[in-house]
Design a protein around this motif. Structure first.
Motif, PDB file in Angstrom:
ATOM      1  N   PRO A   1     -15.517   5.658 -27.608  1.00  7.16           N
ATOM      2  CA  PRO A   1     -16.417   6.219 -27.758  1.00  7.16           C
ATOM      3  C   PRO A   1     -16.687   7.409 -28.707  1.00  7.16           C
ATOM      4  O   PRO A   1     -15.760   7.760 -29.226  1.00  7.16           O
ATOM      5  N   SER A   2     -17.832   7.916 -29.301  1.00 11.63           N
ATOM      6  CA  SER A   2     -17.832   8.819 -30.343  1.00 11.63           C
ATOM      7  C   SER A   2     -18.481   9.968 -30.005  1.00 11.63           C
ATOM      8  O   SER A   2     -19.374   9.979 -28.997  1.00 11.63           O
ATOM      9  N   VAL A   3     -18.219  11.164 -30.423  1.00  9.19           N
ATOM     10  CA  VAL A   3     -18.840  12.445 -30.275  1.00  9.19           C
ATOM     11  C   VAL A   3     -19.321  13.082 -31.688  1.00  9.19           C
ATOM     12  O   VAL A   3     -18.445  13.204 -32.439  1.00  9.19           O
ATOM     13  N   ASP A   4     -20.532  13.151 -31.688  1.00 10.54           N
ATOM     14  CA  ASP A   4     -20.832  13.874 -33.173  1.00 10.54           C
ATOM     15  C   ASP A   4     -20.682  12.827 -34.262  1.00 10.54           C
ATOM     16  O   ASP A   4     -20.280  13.604 -35.430  1.00 10.54           O
ATOM     17  N   GLY A   5     -20.410  11.689 -34.066  1.00  6.19           N
ATOM     18  CA  GLY A   5     -20.027  10.618 -34.992  1.00  6.19           C
ATOM     19  C   GLY A   5     -18.661  10.452 -35.380  1.00  6.19           C
ATOM     20  O   GLY A   5     -18.161   9.794 -36.122  1.00  6.19           O
ATOM     21  N   LEU A   6     -17.680  11.159 -34.482  1.00  9.10           N
ATOM     22  CA  LEU A   6     -16.312  11.074 -34.643  1.00  9.10           C
ATOM     23  C   LEU A   6     -15.902   9.960 -33.585  1.00  9.10           C
ATOM     24  O   LEU A   6     -16.190  10.476 -32.134  1.00  9.10           O
ATOM     25  N   PRO A   7     -14.900   9.163 -33.754  1.00  5.20           N
ATOM     26  CA  PRO A   7     -14.378   8.314 -32.430  1.00  5.20           C
ATOM     27  C   PRO A   7     -13.462   9.414 -31.696  1.00  5.20           C
ATOM     28  O   PRO A   7     -12.929  10.433 -32.073  1.00  5.20           O
ATOM     29  N   ARG A   8     -13.729   9.189 -30.241  1.00  5.59           N
ATOM     30  CA  ARG A   8     -13.067  10.283 -29.425  1.00  5.59           C
ATOM     31  C   ARG A   8     -12.092   9.365 -28.540  1.00  5.59           C
ATOM     32  O   ARG A   8     -12.153   8.497 -27.935  1.00  5.59           O
ATOM     33  N   LEU A   9     -10.720   9.859 -29.170  1.00  5.21           N
ATOM     34  CA  LEU A   9      -9.738   9.229 -28.608  1.00  5.21           C
ATOM     35  C   LEU A   9      -9.393   9.812 -27.066  1.00  5.21           C
ATOM     36  O   LEU A   9      -9.959  10.984 -26.578  1.00  5.21           O
ATOM     37  N   ASN A  10      -8.618   9.446 -26.111  1.00  8.32           N
ATOM     38  CA  ASN A  10      -8.141  10.138 -24.740  1.00  8.32           C
ATOM     39  C   ASN A  10      -6.809   9.515 -24.345  1.00  8.32           C
ATOM     40  O   ASN A  10      -6.115   8.847 -25.293  1.00  8.32           O
ATOM     41  N   ASP A  11      -6.343   9.886 -23.154  1.00  6.58           N
ATOM     42  CA  ASP A  11      -5.098   9.653 -22.674  1.00  6.58           C
ATOM     43  C   ASP A  11      -4.852   8.200 -22.808  1.00  6.58           C
ATOM     44  O   ASP A  11      -3.624   7.672 -23.112  1.00  6.58           O
ATOM     45  N   GLU A  12      -5.801   7.463 -22.527  1.00  9.74           N
ATOM     46  CA  GLU A  12      -5.541   5.800 -22.588  1.00  9.74           C
ATOM     47  C   GLU A  12      -5.574   5.254 -23.914  1.00  9.74           C
ATOM     48  O   GLU A  12      -4.702   4.157 -24.107  1.00  9.74           O
ATOM     49  N   THR A  13      -6.283   5.912 -24.930  1.00  6.97           N
ATOM     50  CA  THR A  13      -6.542   5.210 -25.890  1.00  6.97           C
ATOM     51  C   THR A  13      -5.675   5.833 -27.154  1.00  6.97           C
ATOM     52  O   THR A  13      -5.599   5.253 -28.116  1.00  6.97           O
ATOM     53  N   PHE A  14      -5.372   7.036 -27.006  1.00  9.82           N
ATOM     54  CA  PHE A  14      -4.528   7.798 -28.194  1.00  9.82           C
ATOM     55  C   PHE A  14      -3.239   6.910 -28.834  1.00  9.82           C
ATOM     56  O   PHE A  14      -3.373   6.598 -30.026  1.00  9.82           O
TER      57      PHE A  14
ATOM     58  N   LEU B   1      -2.387   3.675 -28.343  1.00 11.29           N
ATOM     59  CA  LEU B   1      -2.920   2.393 -28.726  1.00 11.29           C
ATOM     60  C   LEU B   1      -3.809   2.284 -29.898  1.00 11.29           C
ATOM     61  O   LEU B   1      -3.036   1.325 -30.925  1.00 11.29           O
ATOM     62  N   GLU B   2      -4.371   3.323 -30.191  1.00  9.08           N
ATOM     63  CA  GLU B   2      -5.162   3.258 -31.565  1.00  9.08           C
ATOM     64  C   GLU B   2      -4.155   3.874 -32.683  1.00  9.08           C
ATOM     65  O   GLU B   2      -4.169   3.186 -33.597  1.00  9.08           O
ATOM     66  N   THR B   3      -3.409   4.924 -32.516  1.00 10.25           N
ATOM     67  CA  THR B   3      -2.809   5.562 -33.564  1.00 10.25           C
ATOM     68  C   THR B   3      -1.578   4.993 -33.762  1.00 10.25           C
ATOM     69  O   THR B   3      -1.127   4.945 -34.769  1.00 10.25           O
ATOM     70  N   GLN B   4      -0.757   4.300 -32.638  1.00 11.66           N
ATOM     71  CA  GLN B   4       0.419   4.049 -32.731  1.00 11.66           C
ATOM     72  C   GLN B   4       1.408   5.060 -33.237  1.00 11.66           C
ATOM     73  O   GLN B   4       2.222   4.594 -34.089  1.00 11.66           O
ATOM     74  N   SER B   5       1.302   6.065 -33.081  1.00  9.20           N
ATOM     75  CA  SER B   5       2.034   7.316 -33.498  1.00  9.20           C
ATOM     76  C   SER B   5       3.394   7.152 -33.251  1.00  9.20           C
ATOM     77  O   SER B   5       4.203   7.385 -34.114  1.00  9.20           O
ATOM     78  N   SER B   6       3.905   6.834 -32.094  1.00 14.86           N
ATOM     79  CA  SER B   6       5.208   6.885 -31.784  1.00 14.86           C
ATOM     80  C   SER B   6       5.938   5.745 -32.302  1.00 14.86           C
ATOM     81  O   SER B   6       7.277   5.780 -32.281  1.00 14.86           O
ATOM     82  N   THR B   7       5.143   4.689 -32.750  1.00 19.63           N
ATOM     83  CA  THR B   7       5.828   3.597 -33.139  1.00 19.63           C
ATOM     84  C   THR B   7       5.876   3.486 -34.780  1.00 19.63           C
ATOM     85  O   THR B   7       6.381   2.335 -35.262  1.00 19.63           O
ATOM     86  N   GLY B   8       5.680   4.545 -35.589  1.00 22.20           N
ATOM     87  CA  GLY B   8       5.537   4.739 -36.737  1.00 22.20           C
ATOM     88  C   GLY B   8       4.554   4.246 -37.507  1.00 22.20           C
ATOM     89  O   GLY B   8       4.325   4.163 -38.774  1.00 22.20           O
ATOM     90  N   GLN B   9       3.264   4.482 -36.632  1.00 26.07           N
ATOM     91  CA  GLN B   9       1.916   4.374 -37.181  1.00 26.07           C
ATOM     92  C   GLN B   9       1.587   3.059 -38.107  1.00 26.07           C
ATOM     93  O   GLN B   9       1.045   3.345 -39.245  1.00 26.07           O
ATOM     94  N   THR B  10       1.739   1.843 -37.517  1.00 23.68           N
ATOM     95  CA  THR B  10       1.426   0.848 -38.245  1.00 23.68           C
ATOM     96  C   THR B  10      -0.083   0.750 -38.393  1.00 23.68           C
ATOM     97  O   THR B  10      -0.628  -0.087 -39.006  1.00 23.68           O
ATOM     98  N   THR B  11      -1.088   1.629 -37.766  1.00 20.69           N
ATOM     99  CA  THR B  11      -2.367   1.442 -38.030  1.00 20.69           C
ATOM    100  C   THR B  11      -2.875   2.439 -38.976  1.00 20.69           C
ATOM    101  O   THR B  11      -4.015   2.884 -39.333  1.00 20.69           O
TER     102      THR B  11
ATOM    103  N   PRO C   1       7.614  11.741 -28.650  1.00 20.93           N
ATOM    104  CA  PRO C   1       7.338  10.362 -27.853  1.00 20.93           C
ATOM    105  C   PRO C   1       6.154  10.703 -26.677  1.00 20.93           C
ATOM    106  O   PRO C   1       6.003  11.815 -26.251  1.00 20.93           O
ATOM    107  N   PRO C   2       5.679   9.499 -26.222  1.00 19.99           N
ATOM    108  CA  PRO C   2       4.783   9.444 -25.191  1.00 19.99           C
ATOM    109  C   PRO C   2       5.489   9.893 -23.893  1.00 19.99           C
ATOM    110  O   PRO C   2       7.009   9.894 -23.700  1.00 19.99           O
ATOM    111  N   LEU C   3       4.745  10.633 -23.185  1.00 18.95           N
ATOM    112  CA  LEU C   3       5.219  11.356 -21.934  1.00 18.95           C
ATOM    113  C   LEU C   3       5.904  10.198 -20.814  1.00 18.95           C
ATOM    114  O   LEU C   3       5.392   9.253 -20.817  1.00 18.95           O
ATOM    115  N   THR C   4       6.538  10.747 -20.154  1.00 25.36           N
ATOM    116  CA  THR C   4       7.171   9.813 -19.036  1.00 25.36           C
ATOM    117  C   THR C   4       6.294   9.953 -17.781  1.00 25.36           C
ATOM    118  O   THR C   4       5.311  10.769 -17.732  1.00 25.36           O
ATOM    119  N   PHE C   5       6.304   9.088 -16.788  1.00 27.43           N
ATOM    120  CA  PHE C   5       5.530   8.965 -15.326  1.00 27.43           C
ATOM    121  C   PHE C   5       5.329  10.473 -15.041  1.00 27.43           C
ATOM    122  O   PHE C   5       4.211  10.762 -14.681  1.00 27.43           O
TER     123      PHE C   5
END
Length: 181
Positions: free
Chosen positions: A28-41, A43-53, A155-159
């Motif tokens: 979803p987007s807010v004011d034209g910006l994609p809105r990330l959340n805990d579930e998508t952050f 997955l979309e950015t792949q920040s902890s894996t070296g950012q392949t995106t 790193p991503p949070l633990t459970f």
């Protein structure tokens, strides 16, 4: 990218960034910006894996304050130029995404802040009332290393950490809403 490599086509940053954005149309987007959340952050950015995106410019905000709305408008202004340079702009809200905010608590000191996620590093700085689209674009493209505080991407949070973040944020939001009446 794999298909382009198999066909030996050059990967152009603008084209690849546009493909990434189109592929993420379900976000979803807010004011034209994609809105990330805990579930998508992650997955979309792949920040902890070296950012392949690729490079991401993420606005960390809290609620619907005037400062957050102004920062969102400024990043929306810069969105097309960032996309043309291969960076994807997005936002994330603290109340909707307590796990991600807890994960980045040592990176994001105040809200609103903009964080450039690039090559396994995070560069953060507060968005001020003087910032506009041009200044945020300049930060994201060229001055992030000089202006922003540099951090390892957490790193991503633990459970257990995720559950703790949800409970404490829920309590804090409830207290604020109770006293706002």
């Amino acid at each position: 990218v794999e298909l382009a490599l198999k066909r030996r086509e050059p990967v152009v940053p603008e084209v690849e960034a546009q493909r990434l954005l189109e592929a993420r149309a379900v976000v979803p987007s807010v004011d034209g910006l994609p809105r990330l959340n805990d579930e998508t952050f992650e997955l979309e950015t792949q920040s902890s894996t070296g950012q392949t995106t690729g490079t991401w410019v993420v606005l960390f905000e809290r609620g619907e304050s005037a400062r957050s709305a102004r920062a969102r408008r400024a990043l929306t202004e810069a969105r097309e130029e960032l996309l043309a340079s291969g960076a994807v702009a997005a936002s994330i809200d603290a109340e909707e995404s307590p796990e991600t905010f807890d994960r980045f608590r040592l990176v994001v000191k105040t809200t609103p802040s903009v964080v450039v996620l690039r090559s396994g590093r995070a560069y953060a700085r507060e968005v001020t009332s003087e910032d506009d689209g041009t200044s945020l674009e300049r930060f994201a493209r060229t001055t992030y290393a000089e202006e922003g505080a540099e951090h390892d991407i957490p790193p991503p949070l633990t459970f257990i950490q995720k559950k703790f973040a949800r409970v404490t944020t829920g309590i804090a939001v409830s207290i604020v809403r109770l006293y706002a009446r």
